[in-house]
Design a protein around this motif. Structure first.
Motif, PDB file in Angstrom:
ATOM      1  N   ARG A 140     124.668  -4.757   4.488  1.00 19.84           N
ATOM      2  CA  ARG A 140     124.394  -6.113   4.024  1.00 19.84           C
ATOM      3  C   ARG A 140     122.882  -6.331   4.053  1.00 19.84           C
ATOM      4  NH1 ARG A 140     127.381  -9.999   8.170  1.00 19.84           N
ATOM      5  NH2 ARG A 140     125.635 -11.395   7.731  1.00 19.84           N
ATOM      6  N   PRO A 141     122.348  -7.163   3.181  1.00 18.98           N
ATOM      7  CA  PRO A 141     120.884  -7.208   3.041  1.00 18.98           C
ATOM      8  C   PRO A 141     120.143  -7.864   4.198  1.00 18.98           C
ATOM      9  CG  PRO A 141     121.950  -8.710   1.497  1.00 18.98           C
ATOM     10  CD  PRO A 141     123.030  -7.897   2.116  1.00 18.98           C
ATOM     11  N   ALA A 145     116.160  -2.543   9.291  1.00 23.54           N
ATOM     12  CA  ALA A 145     115.863  -1.538  10.308  1.00 23.54           C
ATOM     13  C   ALA A 145     114.801  -0.585   9.789  1.00 23.54           C
ATOM     14  CB  ALA A 145     117.128  -0.778  10.692  1.00 23.54           C
ATOM     15  N   VAL A 146     114.169   0.117  10.719  1.00 25.13           N
ATOM     16  CA  VAL A 146     113.215   1.176  10.391  1.00 25.13           C
ATOM     17  C   VAL A 146     113.986   2.487  10.278  1.00 25.13           C
ATOM     18  CG1 VAL A 146     111.250   2.512  11.248  1.00 25.13           C
ATOM     19  CG2 VAL A 146     111.266   0.011  11.484  1.00 25.13           C
ATOM     20  N   TYR A 147     113.718   3.238   9.210  1.00 21.67           N
ATOM     21  CA  TYR A 147     114.461   4.468   8.916  1.00 21.67           C
ATOM     22  C   TYR A 147     113.565   5.701   9.060  1.00 21.67           C
ATOM     23  CZ  TYR A 147     118.363   1.889   6.740  1.00 21.67           C
ATOM     24  OH  TYR A 147     119.434   1.076   6.501  1.00 21.67           O
ATOM     25  N   THR A 148     114.124   6.731   9.675  1.00 15.64           N
ATOM     26  CA  THR A 148     113.541   8.071   9.666  1.00 15.64           C
ATOM     27  C   THR A 148     114.594   9.010   9.089  1.00 15.64           C
ATOM     28  OG1 THR A 148     112.187   7.594  11.611  1.00 15.64           O
ATOM     29  CG2 THR A 148     112.519   9.908  11.033  1.00 15.64           C
ATOM     30  N   PRO A 190     116.614  -3.330   4.423  1.00 18.67           N
ATOM     31  CA  PRO A 190     118.069  -3.273   4.384  1.00 18.67           C
ATOM     32  C   PRO A 190     118.536  -1.945   3.799  1.00 18.67           C
ATOM     33  CG  PRO A 190     117.249  -4.612   2.582  1.00 18.67           C
ATOM     34  CD  PRO A 190     116.057  -4.228   3.403  1.00 18.67           C
ATOM     35  N   SER A 191     119.798  -1.621   4.015  1.00 21.62           N
ATOM     36  CA  SER A 191     120.323  -0.325   3.594  1.00 21.62           C
ATOM     37  C   SER A 191     120.314  -0.156   2.091  1.00 21.62           C
ATOM     38  CB  SER A 191     121.741  -0.138   4.134  1.00 21.62           C
ATOM     39  OG  SER A 191     122.582  -1.199   3.716  1.00 21.62           O
ATOM     40  N   GLY A 420     108.609  -9.744   5.906  1.00 22.60           N
ATOM     41  CA  GLY A 420     109.497  -9.128   6.884  1.00 22.60           C
ATOM     42  C   GLY A 420     110.809  -9.848   7.080  1.00 22.60           C
ATOM     43  N   ASP A 421     111.048 -10.909   6.314  1.00 24.45           N
ATOM     44  CA  ASP A 421     112.266 -11.701   6.467  1.00 24.45           C
ATOM     45  C   ASP A 421     113.307 -11.351   5.404  1.00 24.45           C
ATOM     46  OD1 ASP A 421     111.110 -13.062   8.529  1.00 24.45           O
ATOM     47  OD2 ASP A 421     110.878 -14.973   7.461  1.00 24.45           O
ATOM     48  N   ALA A 422     114.539 -11.736   5.703  1.00 19.53           N
ATOM     49  CA  ALA A 422     115.606 -11.794   4.715  1.00 19.53           C
ATOM     50  C   ALA A 422     115.782 -13.283   4.400  1.00 19.53           C
ATOM     51  CB  ALA A 422     116.894 -11.191   5.261  1.00 19.53           C
TER      52      ALA A 422
END
Length: 881
Positions: A140-141, A145-148, A190-191, A420-422
């Protein structure tokens, strides 16, 4: 396939997720048919969530291989896993790491969502809900998160390994024929913004120095051999980056920016953070294979996806109901960019033509929805012209309402406050209310109410009192789920044109709020009185199309013709010509339907001839003036009991008459602009070619053998695709006997260039006549066509269904049945493409009774299919409601 009856999702039911994600590590072991994805996800309970509350994750056709919590395997009774979801029954009370291993078959993924194979490469598409096809997740938007990401693949098959963010590490995998790469994106996202591409791709490199002096490495990855066709896309990217700095103060924020062009893609492009994935039609171009329109599309889409870095990525949507917050706003930004790069008046006219042809029918039919919907069943069906084009118009309306300075201050506040917000629409609009000091509560109705307002315009001049009175009345018809509407706020940019053709000075006005040259309407009816007006003016209203409404002018044709000749506002000058042309076309269609013989106003013909030959006007503008409203536009204007055959006959009749009566003017234009010149994909060159091709096509519409010969000659001697495809289309549209030979020669020359084959298919799908349906059916069996490639489907079947109303709407219903058959076939493999094709039925209720019944039967046949996808069922059921 998701065949369940979807539960409606409602904006009013929004609640934050019970758990937050503070970091994601993904490991992809890529294989053609058996890829393994290991996801390590850090979860933490949100405040207010009870300890031990179940963790419910989304999935779609997933196969779970293993599940661990903090490195310990979860017992079988500790979770429930299904293809469409995963529930951890009693998660730890403290923050924990969930390790999920899933197995995927990218080669079998015909939906082109999640991880799939295309052209020998691995690719992802995650918007809107594709990430759940990769791993179980809070897809969901509003979960950022921070992705590696670590990607491992065979070196020979995939020397290029790409993901979001910045490259961290790469190298061989010891003892294997594989290698790896690690990417890290420091910006929470978001994903739906996750992306991965792996394969054997060519690379075009460049760099860009930002306004703070940082150097960003730029890369465009394409199939080998297409590198020479990336130059314009790279140039458009660099211009977009500079423009966003100067126009909005937005600087790029990563060390690299990569674009990948793929041939199998459901959309135009995707703005994944730092790794944009594009349909290759919006990247590849040279003068031999791309038209001026293609170049313009590349420029606009490159800009659009780049601009998403701030309006969509750095500030994303809280939920999918806020989709217009990123899409409508970013369309507005890319429209402004193109207007600055090219001709602002021509760009504005082109955008409004697109709005009227794509969004107005949506607003007026069973698929109508507000710019911010209140409910949906399948979010992929809401990537619509209402979200994009009307969403942009609402932003433009806001700018007109509060003024340029307040709009700029509001945008700056939005970027500063919500980075940085949704965010939500309320968050966005609050920034402009604060910056302008204006109450924008009524403006919010543009996001809540569906439909196109009708603005009824009446005037009266009192020569004794020297008063000019305008009566402006707005109405908004009921739409699905909204039987009653409130009055909107409408900024109407205006001028009063005097007998000499110039704008009158206005000293006193009453009856509504007036800010400079903008009248602000906020009631159902306003009477605006202009005092001290010595002669009767002609009103020029909605200049620049200042509000997305349907105007009803109620002015004598002589007034509209006067504006066509003299209005200082280019948009309204075009609008006046279009209004007269539409009147002639609708009258001709109705006359043909009644068995009569229509007429053409000679005054309009004379005015059009003057404009065509006016060297003081932009050639691109003159080309637009020569372009008649299309058959779908005419049908929409007629409204009810439409006979597509009568509309088609009227369209060809008016074109034939204009081609004959304007022969001298058009020949003069061809004498000036018809000769080939060195090709450059700039606005000036495109305008000259557009005018020459419009003039030649209109001459050919007359049936004059010499004009047809000139089209054949242009086709055979063309030095660029713009002129070549324009000539080919003219031959086909005008039924020239030379058309079959030209089609064969065109295919023989370009059969190895898929994007050009798309043009060849589209030209044939748009051909007039009863034989077109059989030709289109035959082309679905052609070696160049594939039901697995969305571009081929859109070019052939999409053009037939949406761009050839007489063939699609045949009286025997065969056109409806053919498209329904294709929808049902595609529903098994790519429901998104099937659903978008089904939208071509949206205006079926406006047809005459016989065709209406046949269209309804085709829709009912679709709905009756067992195990229909949610995507298609949603569109079909709403179309029938």
């Amino acid at each position: 396939m998701r065949t369940d009856i979807a539960t409606p999702v409602r904006l009013a039911d929004y609640t934050p997720s019970a758990y937050a994600i503070d970091g994601v590590r993904l490991d992809f072991a890529l294989d053609i048919a058996a890829s393994v994805v290991t996801a390590e996800i850090g979860f933490a309970r949100r405040e207010g969530t009870a300890a031990g509350a179940p963790l419910v994750l989304d999935g779609d056709e997933l196969t779970l291989a293993s599940l661990l919590v903090d490195g310990v395997e979860v017992p079988a009774d500790g979770y429930t896993a299904a293809p469409d979801g995963l529930t951890l029954h009693t998660p730890p009370a403290e923050p924990f790491t969930l390790t999920i291993v899933t197995r995927l078959n990218p080669s079998a993924n015909t939906k082109l969502m999640g991880l799939y194979r295309t052209g020998g490469n691995w690719c992802t598409q995650c918007e809107a809900e594709g990430f759940r096809r990769i791993t179980y997740f809070l897809d969901r938007p509003d979960v950022l998160a921070v992705y590696t990401v670590r990607i491992e693949a065979p070196l020979a098959e995939a020397p290029v390994l790409l993901a979001n963010g910045n490259p961290v590490e790469s190298g061989p995998v010891p003892g294997t024929d594989r290698h790896f790469a690690v990417w890290h994106d420091p910006h929470p996202k978001p994903s739906y913004l996750f992306a991965l591409v792996a394969g054997d791709l060519g690379l075009v490199e460049d760099s860009f120095v930002t306004m703070s002096g940082r150097t960003v490495q730029l890369g465009i990855y394409v199939e080998h051999g297409n590198e020479p066709r990336c130059g314009y896309a790279m140039d458009a990217l660099k211009r977009s980056m500079r423009w966003d700095e100067t126009a909005f103060g937005r600087e790029y924020d990563l060390d690299v920016f990569n674009i990948v062009a793929v041939s199998d893609f459901n959309m135009g492009a995707m703005e994944n953070k730092g790794l944009n994935v594009f349909n290759d039609k919006y990247v590849l171009a040279d003068q031999d294979v791309a038209t001026d329109q293609d170049y313009g599309g590349i420029e606009a889409v490159i800009a659009h996806e780049y601009f998403h870095n701030w309006t969509g990525n750095r500030i994303t949507c809280r939920d999918w109901f806020q989709l217009c917050l990123k899409e409508g706003l970013t369309v507005f930004r890319d429209q402004e960019f193109t207007a600055d790069m090219r001709s602002r008046p021509v760009k504005r006219i082109s955008d409004v033509r697109l709005l009227r042809s794509h969004q107005f029918p949506e607003d007026g039919g069973p698929l109508a929805h507000s710019v911010r919907p209140e409910v949906y069943k399948e979010i992929s069906n809401f990537y619509t012209a209402t979200i994009y084009e009307k969403g942009s118009e609402v932003i433009r309306l806001l700018k007109t309402l509060i003024g340029d300075d307040a709009f700029k201050a509001g945008m700056d506040l939005y970027f500063d406050r919500h980075d940085g917000d949704a965010a939500t629409i309320e968050d966005f609009v609050a920034c402009f209310a604060e910056a302008s000091g204006r109450d924008l509560s009524q403006f919010m109705l543009w996001y809540r109410q569906a439909g196109t307002p009708v603005l009824d315009i009446r005037d009266h001049y009192d020569p004794v009192r020297k008063e000019y009175r305008l009566t402006l009345a707005q109405t908004l018809a009921p739409s699905p789920g909204q039987p009653t509407k409130l009055p909107m706020v409408l900024p109407v940019r205006f001028g009063l044109v005097g007998p000499n053709g110039g704008d009158m000075a206005i000293t006193a006005v009453s009856g509504a709020e007036v800010n400079g040259d903008v009248i602000v309407l906020d009631q159902p009816v306003h009477e605006i009185v202009f005092s001290g007006i010595g002669e009767r003016p002609v009103p020029s209203l909605l200049r620049g199309f200042s509000a997305p409404v349907r105007p009803v002018f109620n002015l004598p044709m002589s007034d509209i013709l006067f504006l066509m000749r003299h209005d200082s506002d280019p948009f309204n000058r075009w609008q006046s010509g279009s209004t007269i042309a539409m009147y002639l076309l609708t009258a001709a269609a109705q006359t043909f339907a009644a068995g009569g013989t229509p007429e053409i106003d000679p005054a309009y013909v004379a005015a059009l001839g003057e404009i065509a030959g006016d060297e003081g006007l932009d050639p691109a503008f003159r080309a637009l003036m020569l372009a008649l409203p299309q058959e779908n536009d005419i049908a929409r204007e007629i409204g009810d009991n439409v006979d597509p055959d009568a509309v088609a006959r009227a369209y060809r009749f008016v074109r034939r008459e204009l081609g004959s009566r304007l022969a001298a003017s058009l020949d003069a234009v061809l004498g000036e602009y018809g000769q080939s010149a060195p090709y450059a994909p700039d606005a000036a060159g495109a305008g000259r070619r557009a005018l020459a091709n419009a003039a030649l096509d209109l001459r050919a519409a007359s049936g004059d053998p010499e004009a047809i010969f000139a089209v054949v000659e242009r086709f055979e001697t063309a030095t660029n695709m713009t002129d070549r495809i324009a000539a080919l289309s003219s031959l086909v549209q005008n039924g020239a006997t030379e058309a079959p030979r030209a089609l064969a020669a065109f295919y023989e020359r370009f059969s190895k260039v898929p994007l050009v084959v798309d043009k060849w298919l589209a030209v044939q799908a748009a051909a007039p006549g009863t034989a077109t349906l059989d030709a289109v059916k035959a082309l679905t069996q052609h070696p160049a066509f594939s039901f697995r490639n969305p571009n081929r489907i859109r070019s052939l079947v999409g053009t037939f269904a949406s761009g050839n109303p007489a063939a699609f709407g045949r009286a025997d219903g065969a056109g409806f049945d053919f498209v329904a058959d294709v929808v049902l076939r595609l529903d098994e493999t790519n429901p998104q493409v099937a659903a978008r094709l089904l939208v071509s039925f949206r205006s079926w209720r406006s047809l005459e009774p016989g065709r209406r019944a046949k269209a309804q039967a085709a829709l009912e046949r679709i709905v009756a299919k067992p195990e229909l996808s949610r995507d298609v069922r949603d569109i079909a059921e709403r179309s029938l409601a």
